[in-house]
Design a protein around this motif. Structure first.
Motif, PDB file in Angstrom:
ATOM      1  N   HIS A  40     -39.396  52.247 -64.245  1.00 43.86           N
ATOM      2  CA  HIS A  40     -39.239  53.695 -64.039  1.00 43.86           C
ATOM      3  C   HIS A  40     -38.807  54.024 -62.609  1.00 43.86           C
ATOM      4  N   GLU A  61     -42.924  48.582 -53.246  1.00 41.09           N
ATOM      5  CA  GLU A  61     -43.627  47.855 -54.305  1.00 41.09           C
ATOM      6  C   GLU A  61     -44.688  46.956 -53.671  1.00 41.09           C
ATOM      7  N   ASN A  69     -46.459  46.827 -65.515  1.00 39.59           N
ATOM      8  CA  ASN A  69     -46.359  46.886 -66.977  1.00 39.59           C
ATOM      9  C   ASN A  69     -44.942  46.622 -67.484  1.00 39.59           C
ATOM     10  N   THR A  70     -43.948  46.794 -66.621  1.00 40.43           N
ATOM     11  CA  THR A  70     -42.569  46.510 -67.053  1.00 40.43           C
ATOM     12  C   THR A  70     -42.435  45.053 -67.503  1.00 40.43           C
ATOM     13  N   THR A  74     -44.526  44.709 -74.658  1.00 43.70           N
ATOM     14  CA  THR A  74     -44.049  43.981 -75.827  1.00 43.70           C
ATOM     15  C   THR A  74     -42.683  44.503 -76.291  1.00 43.70           C
ATOM     16  N   LYS A 367     -39.960  51.936 -73.516  1.00 46.44           N
ATOM     17  CA  LYS A 367     -38.797  52.499 -74.211  1.00 46.44           C
ATOM     18  C   LYS A 367     -38.209  53.699 -73.475  1.00 46.44           C
TER      19      LYS A 367
HETATM   20  P1  FAD Z   1     -44.873  49.472 -63.874  1.00 45.57           P
HETATM   21  O1  FAD Z   1     -43.879  48.545 -64.447  1.00 45.57           O
HETATM   22  O2  FAD Z   1     -46.312  49.150 -64.061  1.00 45.57           O
HETATM   23  O3  FAD Z   1     -44.536  49.613 -62.330  1.00 45.57           O
HETATM   24  C1  FAD Z   1     -45.400  50.251 -61.430  1.00 45.57           C
HETATM   25  C2  FAD Z   1     -45.383  49.441 -60.150  1.00 45.57           C
HETATM   26  O4  FAD Z   1     -46.098  50.177 -59.150  1.00 45.57           O
HETATM   27  C3  FAD Z   1     -46.091  48.096 -60.266  1.00 45.57           C
HETATM   28  O5  FAD Z   1     -45.157  47.053 -60.051  1.00 45.57           O
HETATM   29  C4  FAD Z   1     -47.181  48.144 -59.201  1.00 45.57           C
HETATM   30  O6  FAD Z   1     -47.354  46.920 -58.523  1.00 45.57           O
HETATM   31  C5  FAD Z   1     -46.654  49.232 -58.267  1.00 45.57           C
HETATM   32  N1  FAD Z   1     -47.702  49.889 -57.460  1.00 45.57           N
HETATM   33  C6  FAD Z   1     -48.905  50.342 -57.877  1.00 45.57           C
HETATM   34  N2  FAD Z   1     -49.599  50.876 -56.845  1.00 45.57           N
HETATM   35  C7  FAD Z   1     -48.787  50.748 -55.757  1.00 45.57           C
HETATM   36  C8  FAD Z   1     -48.945  51.096 -54.380  1.00 45.57           C
HETATM   37  N3  FAD Z   1     -50.050  51.692 -53.920  1.00 45.57           N
HETATM   38  N4  FAD Z   1     -47.930  50.827 -53.521  1.00 45.57           N
HETATM   39  C9  FAD Z   1     -46.789  50.226 -53.967  1.00 45.57           C
HETATM   40  N5  FAD Z   1     -46.610  49.867 -55.254  1.00 45.57           N
HETATM   41  C10 FAD Z   1     -47.588  50.127 -56.135  1.00 45.57           C
HETATM   42  N6  FAD Z   1     -44.197  50.502 -73.940  1.00 45.57           N
HETATM   43  C11 FAD Z   1     -43.241  50.573 -74.904  1.00 45.57           C
HETATM   44  O7  FAD Z   1     -42.448  51.517 -74.916  1.00 45.57           O
HETATM   45  N7  FAD Z   1     -43.140  49.626 -75.875  1.00 45.57           N
HETATM   46  C12 FAD Z   1     -44.008  48.581 -75.949  1.00 45.57           C
HETATM   47  O8  FAD Z   1     -43.880  47.711 -76.826  1.00 45.57           O
HETATM   48  C13 FAD Z   1     -45.033  48.510 -74.985  1.00 45.57           C
HETATM   49  N8  FAD Z   1     -45.921  47.492 -75.037  1.00 45.57           N
HETATM   50  C14 FAD Z   1     -46.880  47.369 -74.080  1.00 45.57           C
HETATM   51  C15 FAD Z   1     -47.724  46.267 -74.119  1.00 45.57           C
HETATM   52  C16 FAD Z   1     -48.634  46.052 -73.101  1.00 45.57           C
HETATM   53  C17 FAD Z   1     -49.546  44.869 -73.164  1.00 45.57           C
HETATM   54  C18 FAD Z   1     -48.705  46.980 -72.006  1.00 45.57           C
HETATM   55  C19 FAD Z   1     -49.693  46.771 -70.884  1.00 45.57           C
HETATM   56  C20 FAD Z   1     -47.880  48.108 -71.974  1.00 45.57           C
HETATM   57  C21 FAD Z   1     -46.944  48.306 -73.002  1.00 45.57           C
HETATM   58  N9  FAD Z   1     -46.056  49.383 -72.994  1.00 45.57           N
HETATM   59  C22 FAD Z   1     -45.092  49.488 -73.950  1.00 45.57           C
HETATM   60  C23 FAD Z   1     -46.119  50.379 -71.915  1.00 45.57           C
HETATM   61  C24 FAD Z   1     -45.090  50.091 -70.825  1.00 45.57           C
HETATM   62  O9  FAD Z   1     -45.194  48.745 -70.420  1.00 45.57           O
HETATM   63  C25 FAD Z   1     -45.293  50.973 -69.590  1.00 45.57           C
HETATM   64  O10 FAD Z   1     -45.486  52.308 -69.974  1.00 45.57           O
HETATM   65  C26 FAD Z   1     -44.056  50.910 -68.675  1.00 45.57           C
HETATM   66  O11 FAD Z   1     -43.693  49.577 -68.438  1.00 45.57           O
HETATM   67  C27 FAD Z   1     -44.339  51.624 -67.370  1.00 45.57           C
HETATM   68  O12 FAD Z   1     -43.298  51.332 -66.466  1.00 45.57           O
HETATM   69  P2  FAD Z   1     -43.418  51.779 -64.955  1.00 45.57           P
HETATM   70  O13 FAD Z   1     -42.169  51.408 -64.268  1.00 45.57           O
HETATM   71  O14 FAD Z   1     -43.843  53.207 -64.928  1.00 45.57           O
HETATM   72  O15 FAD Z   1     -44.688  50.971 -64.408  1.00 45.57           O
END
Ligand code: FAD
Ligand code: PYC
Length: 413
Positions: A40, A61, A69-70, A74, A367
């Motif tokens: 995201h 990061e 979670n990225t 799954t 997604k």
């Molecule tokens: P993230 O990828 O979690 O990125 C956030 C980042 O912020 C992390 O790298 C973290 O290290 C960083 N961060 C945190 N705090 C700080 C800080 N203080 N300073 C600097 N960096 C920081 N969604 C679907 O649509 N389909 C699925 O099949 C699905 N399956 C899932 C299965 C599992 C087991 C899990 C756990 C989640 C699943 N999801 C699924 C949900 C999906 O993975 C998440 O909603 C999505 O990846 C979120 O992306 P993001 O970029 O917001 O967060």
């Protein structure tokens, strides 16, 4: 052996091109700071640079790219949601996914499989009909099918599920897909980097400077950065960041676990989800069965995985697919899911000027990665919530105007 590989192995003069640039120092200030280099945060940086000409951007990061979670999900991609807001939002995302490999010039292994949400009870059938009607209304390809169609799509299934919960039908969603999650982070990161965005790994945000209700800067483990705009995209850690600006949200953190089997010969094409058995399954391009269950029922800010999870999930999986009794589990893991009361995200502007949220992604945000990038970059660039996220703003909780999406949250998380 390809010549490029030999050259790489033998000479320091010809290093392999890196996916992105390493920056040892910060600039004195940035137009936008993004916290979190998951899909995201990186997608928002990419579209800020590509579509809004805002390149003076830092993505911070605390760990490594895609390590949240990225890289733990799954990878299920679908738009068969329940609310008009959800269906339109995720449909816009699915449309972006379809061209993303070409957009990045990077193979994301985007694979359209068809997605079946199995119904084992009359009330589940009612919800499937409801979702199908809302989906069709917005032009999304979903329909209710009977057990015969399920058997045709997944011939190895025991329709009686061991007599425990016979399958009465399913919501079939043809566009349901999977993709390679790490590559999604790498594609956005490379595209953002090429456009001048700085990505700083191993850089933890420790505080946010707010003066007179406005963002002024960010304190990090590597020093202070001046900025007037901060986007928080830290799935699973959102409350730690919102505490820094004195903002309250109704987000609670629960672990979500998953596991994969050893690689097997291809036998399962579609993605299957069962709310009653609390399991879902797909087979990856490598042959591994990618499996998950419901959220862990307790609040926990840790990525602990449990034996209990493997036992429960395996037992229900065998009710559907008894022939898997000798298949081996290869690995398991967990992520921290930021859950909201209505199972919809919290996005957009906040009462703190210059502080934007891309949060509440619970178990369903992978997604949404492309559409989050599009809508959050627009929102940050224009300081105006994008139309597609108007059902997801924080103030809906103040007005009791919830966007109830629980009925479409996969395994009945
Ligand atoms: P993230 O990828 O979690 O990125 C956030 C980042 O912020 C992390 O790298 C973290 O290290 C960083 N961060 C945190 N705090 C700080 C800080 N203080 N300073 C600097 N960096 C920081 N969604 C679907 O649509 N389909 C699925 O099949 C699905 N399956 C899932 C299965 C599992 C087991 C899990 C756990 C989640 C699943 N999801 C699924 C949900 C999906 O993975 C998440 O909603 C999505 O990846 C979120 O992306 P993001 O970029 O917001 O967060
Ligand atoms: O949102 O489809 C989904 C999903 C499946 C597993 C976790 N989330």
């Amino acid at each position: 052996m390809p010549w490029r590989l030999v050259r790489f192995a033998m000479s320091k003069k010809h290093p392999e091109p890196r996916m992105f640039t390493r920056h040892d120092k910060f600039r004195s200030s940035y137009d936008v700071v993004i916290i979190g280099a998951g899909g995201h945060g990186l997608a928002s940086a990419y579209y800020l640079a590509r579509e809004h000409g805002i390149r003076n951007v830092a993505v911070l990061e605390k760990g490594y790219i895609g390590g949240g979670n990225t890289g733990r999900n799954t990878t299920i991609i679908r738009s068969n949601y329940l609310t008009p807001e959800g269906v339109q939002f995720y449909d816009a995302s699915v449309k972006l996914w379809e061209d993303l490999s070409q957009d990045f010039d990077l193979n994301l292994f985007y694979s359209t499989r068809g997605h079946y949400t199995l119904a084992h009870t009359d009330s589940a059938m009612r919800t499937m009909r409801w979702r199908a009607e809302v989906n069709k209304h917005f032009g999304v390809d979903s329909e209710v099918v009977g057990p015969k169609a399920v058997k045709q799509a997944a011939p190895m299934i025991d329709l009686s599920c061991g007599g425990v919960a016979p399958i009465l039908g399913a919501l079939y969603h043809a566009p349901g897909s999977i993709a390679r999650h790490d590559a999604v982070a790498w594609g956005y990161e490379r595209g953002a980097d090429q456009r001048g965005v700085e990505i700083h790994q191993q850089t933890e945000v420790l505080g946010i400077d707010v003066v007179g209700g406005k963002v002024k800067g960010v304190k990090t483990s590597r020093g202070y950065i001046s900025t007037n705009k901060v986007l928080c995209a830290v799935a699973g850690s959102t409350p730690r960041i919102t505490d820094m600006v004195g903002l309250r949200t109704p987000i609670f953190i629960h672990p979500l676990q998953a596991m994969v089997s050893e690689p097997l010969k291809p036998w399962l094409d579609p993605i299957l989800v069962s709310g009653s058995l609390h399991v879902y399954i797909s087979q990856s391009a490598r042959g591994e069965l990618v499996m998950g269950a419901s959220l862990d029922p307790y609040e926990l800010h840790a990525t602990r995985s449990t034996l209990d999870f493997v036992e429960g999930l395996s037992a229900h999986m065998l009710e559907m697919f008894p022939f898997l009794s000798n298949a081996k589990v290869m690995r398991q893991w967990a992520g921290m899911a930021d859950m909201t009361p209505d199972f919809a995200p919290i996005m957009g502007k906040t009462p703190v000027e210059g502080f934007y949220l891309d949060s509440g992604w619970g178990t369903w945000g992978f997604k949404a990665t492309p559409v989050c990038g599009k809508t959050m970059s627009y929102t940050v660039a224009n300081d105006t919530n994008h139309d597609l996220i108007k059902g997801f703003t924080l103030d809906r909780f103040r007005h009791y105007a919830l966007t109830g999406e629980k009925g479409a949250a996969s395994v009945g998380h």
